[in-house]
Design a protein around this motif. Structure first.
Motif, PDB file in Angstrom:
ATOM      1  N   PHE A 121       0.835  -1.204   0.000  1.00 51.98           N
ATOM      2  CA  PHE A 121       0.000   0.000   0.000  1.00 51.98           C
ATOM      3  C   PHE A 121       0.871   1.256   0.000  1.00 51.98           C
ATOM      4  N   ILE A 130      -5.043   6.664   2.957  1.00 53.48           N
ATOM      5  CA  ILE A 130      -4.920   5.202   2.871  1.00 53.48           C
ATOM      6  C   ILE A 130      -5.708   4.538   3.990  1.00 53.48           C
ATOM      7  N   LEU A 172      -9.329   4.535   3.093  1.00 47.85           N
ATOM      8  CA  LEU A 172      -9.592   3.513   2.068  1.00 47.85           C
ATOM      9  C   LEU A 172      -9.628   2.118   2.696  1.00 47.85           C
ATOM     10  N   ALA A 173      -8.677   1.864   3.589  1.00 48.75           N
ATOM     11  CA  ALA A 173      -8.567   0.536   4.207  1.00 48.75           C
ATOM     12  C   ALA A 173      -9.804   0.211   5.052  1.00 48.75           C
ATOM     13  N   TYR A 184     -12.769  -0.351   2.033  1.00 51.42           N
ATOM     14  CA  TYR A 184     -12.681  -1.310   0.938  1.00 51.42           C
ATOM     15  C   TYR A 184     -11.788  -2.489   1.292  1.00 51.42           C
ATOM     16  N   ARG A 208      -8.692  -5.299   0.370  1.00 47.91           N
ATOM     17  CA  ARG A 208      -7.295  -5.111  -0.017  1.00 47.91           C
ATOM     18  C   ARG A 208      -7.121  -4.803  -1.506  1.00 47.91           C
ATOM     19  N   GLN A 259      -9.337  -3.696  -3.665  1.00 47.62           N
ATOM     20  CA  GLN A 259      -9.959  -2.422  -4.029  1.00 47.62           C
ATOM     21  C   GLN A 259      -9.074  -1.248  -3.625  1.00 47.62           C
ATOM     22  N   VAL A 260      -8.461  -1.338  -2.445  1.00 45.74           N
ATOM     23  CA  VAL A 260      -7.541  -0.278  -2.007  1.00 45.74           C
ATOM     24  C   VAL A 260      -6.385  -0.155  -3.000  1.00 45.74           C
ATOM     25  N   LYS A 261      -5.824  -1.293  -3.396  1.00 41.81           N
ATOM     26  CA  LYS A 261      -4.727  -1.278  -4.377  1.00 41.81           C
ATOM     27  C   LYS A 261      -5.163  -0.626  -5.685  1.00 41.81           C
ATOM     28  N   LEU A 283      -5.491   3.170  -5.225  1.00 43.66           N
ATOM     29  CA  LEU A 283      -4.179   3.818  -5.113  1.00 43.66           C
ATOM     30  C   LEU A 283      -3.494   3.907  -6.476  1.00 43.66           C
ATOM     31  N   ASP A 313      -8.269  12.464   3.209  1.00 50.12           N
ATOM     32  CA  ASP A 313      -9.309  11.527   3.624  1.00 50.12           C
ATOM     33  C   ASP A 313     -10.696  12.170   3.623  1.00 50.12           C
TER      34      ASP A 313
END
Length: 111
Positions: free
Chosen positions: A70, A83, A86-87, A90, A92, A94-96, A99, A108
């Motif tokens: 991340f 981040i 996002l975490a 969503y 893992r 989806q976060v990737k 990003l 945020d």
């Protein structure tokens, strides 16, 4: 705190790898959570300021490899809080994905 955990050379190395605008608390958090080589790896992939609450929060949710991934995908000037938000929202992958498409700084509150 760092000097109680590590020798002088290691502390000096950590500080030399510290990204701009990163708080000292973030390094201290990393040192509590990970071993020396993992701390070095994470510092090398951190692109922007990151506070200790973000590191703690990500580390509770994800394993070391995911946290490192991340941080390596984090666009320049993006806050650590982004981040963390996002975490919370969503999974893992989806976060990737998010990003990878973020091209500019994003805080945020926007996410």
């Amino acid at each position: 705190s760092l000097s109680r955990r590590y020798d002088y050379a290691t502390v000096k190395e950590f500080l030399s790898l510290m990204p701009p605008f990163t708080s000292g608390k973030a390094i201290d958090s990393l040192a509590r959570l990970y071993d020396r080589d993992q701390v070095k790896d994470i510092l090398q992939v951190m692109k922007a300021g990151m506070d200790d609450t973000v590191i703690d929060s990500l580390s509770r949710r994800y394993d070391y490899a995911t946290v490192k991934e991340f941080l390596s995908l984090m666009p320049p000037f993006t806050s650590g809080k982004a981040i963390d938000s996002l975490a919370r929202l969503y999974d893992r992958d989806q976060v990737k994905d998010i990003l990878q498409v973020m091209k500019a700084g994003m805080d945020d509150t926007v996410i």
